[in-house]
Design a protein around this motif. Structure first.
Motif, short mmCIF file in Angstrom:
data_model
loop_
_atom_site.label_atom_id
_atom_site.label_comp_id
_atom_site.label_asym_id
_atom_site.label_seq_id
_atom_site.Cartn_x
_atom_site.Cartn_y
_atom_site.Cartn_z
N ARG A 1 0.83 -1.22 0.00
CA ARG A 1 0.00 0.00 0.00
C ARG A 1 0.85 1.26 0.00
N THR A 2 2.01 1.19 0.67
CA THR A 2 2.88 2.36 0.75
C THR A 2 4.17 2.19 -0.03
N ARG B 1 6.69 0.74 1.24
CA ARG B 1 7.77 0.78 2.22
C ARG B 1 8.14 -0.62 2.69
N GLU C 1 7.04 3.43 -5.85
CA GLU C 1 6.16 2.69 -4.95
C GLU C 1 5.33 1.67 -5.72
#
Length: 396
Positions: free
Chosen positions: A41-42, A44, A384
């Motif tokens: 989703r991020t 990260r 991302e």
């Protein structure tokens, strides 16, 4: 990458059946994959590797997320907490290797979801990151010794183990597969981005990895005694903590009676991993047969091999490679065809020829993971999205 501490090599295949050579002469293959833990989703990373490796699993199998035909296969921690490593059992059939890799990726992803993450087969993390060291006295000693090289290390490799009958056979193989290893590097390139930028390399993991001492191609060793003497000389410098940090492009495994080829990036697609594994086994078979026939070790200068691996890392299959026979640049398709021709008899004997011919056609037509990552980045303009796409494609 395998930063795990080393253990004494077992002198016979019978003592460690995990990677024994299978009758009637088809060598076993095992594949290790280093996978990133990410939040799609991020985009990260998620520093949860130790939690995944130690978490209990249903069925009372302790740290194991999956059992493959009764063989317990745990997730292993890596140097940084943003990674885990999987390892297949030994197989003689590439269809089984394929099934194992898919099953292990799914199992690792299911375990990762328990901590809000997914796994992604990315050989470098595309965005800026400050990796979190896995708590371990040995890793802390590595960080103290290696400084920024350790602090920035977050790369994912694919290590292919192929069974050998003895150290002597293994070293004979190492000495003879040297010129072809850059071609495997090119086939597996899956790391174009590093710390938020396109590096201009298809396989930047190789460049980041070569910052470590003890990496890269080696001069021929000549014998098992020559190999072990060379390792002892490296350790005597006091630079490396132990034999586990001897990171040759291909080496004798410290744990199993195998040759361990370490040059490939972890591949985005399982099919590419299996292509690399089949080619690696055929290289080992071919080299061992030539050694038994008394053929001399090829006289490829190690500095030339370093040029070859640099070019493979730079462009993957998108431009010329250094041809192992001439040491001159030639189109990647021509060099890859030369590799297949060189090991064709072994591929045929192992039942892998059709698989490899199809795999070569696929990567030359559709490209490696590096091409796919760049296509996603061009389409969205966001790294991302490269991470999110990789997490999905890892399980495809």
């Amino acid at each position: 990458m395998s930063f795990a501490p080393t253990h004494p090599r077992t002198p016979s295949a019978a003592a460690v059946p995990a990677f024994a050579v299978a009758a009637p002469g088809v060598r076993t293959v095992g594949v290790e994959e280093e996978l990133l833990l990410v939040d799609p989703r991020t985009g990260r990373t998620v520093a949860a590797g130790p939690a995944l490796a130690m978490a209990p699993r249903p069925g009372g199998v302790g740290a194991s997320p999956v059992a493959l035909e009764g063989v317990v296969v745990p997730l292993e921690t890596e140097l940084q907490q943003e990674q885990v490593e999987t390892a297949t059992p030994p197989r003689t059939c590439m269809a089984e290797v394929t099934a194992d890799l898919r099953r292990l990726r799914r199992a690792a992803d299911a375990a990762a979801q328990d901590v809000g993450a997914h796994v992604a087969a990315l050989a470098t993390y595309p965005l800026p990151v400050a990796p979190v060291l896995t708590p371990n006295p040995r890793y802390e000693a590595i960080r103290a010794q290696m400084g920024l090289t350790c602090a920035e290390q977050l790369t994912g490799g694919c290590h292919v183990h192929v069974g050998v009958a003895s150290d002597e056979e293994g070293v004979a193989v190492l000495d003879r597969i040297r010129p072809w290893l850059p071609v495997l590097t090119a086939v597996a390139t899956n790391s174009p981005f590093w710390r938020g930028a396109d590096t201009g390399y298809a396989g930047y993991r190789t460049q980041a990895w070569y910052r470590w001492p003890g990496t890269g191609p080696c001069d021929p060793f000549g014998s098992a005694a020559g190999y072990h003497a060379a390792v002892a000389e490296l350790l005597a410098t006091g630079t490396l903590l132990d034999e586990g940090m001897v990171y040759f492009d291909a080496r004798l495994s410290a744990h199993y009676p195998t040759v361990e080829v370490r040059v490939p990036d972890v591949c985005l697609d399982v099919q590419d991993t299996v292509l690399v594994a089949a080619l690696t086994r055929a290289l080992v078979d071919t080299a061992a047969a030539r050694w038994r026939a008394g053929e001399p070790i090829p006289a490829d200068p190690t500095p030339v091999l370093r040029m070859a691996v640099w070019r493979a890392s730079r462009s993957g299959l998108e431009d010329d490679l250094v041809h192992p026979r001439t040491h001159r640049p030639r189109p990647a398709g021509e060099v890859l065809a030369a590799l297949v021709d060189d090991v064709r008899a072994a591929l045929d004997a192992n039942g892998d020829l059709h698989l490899v011919e199809r795999g070569v056609e696929r990567v030359l037509t559709h490209g490696t993971g590096a091409r796919h990552q760049r296509a996603v980045a061009r389409a969205s303009g966001r790294l991302e999205d490269v991470v999110a796409d990789a997490a999905e494609r890892t399980l495809a």
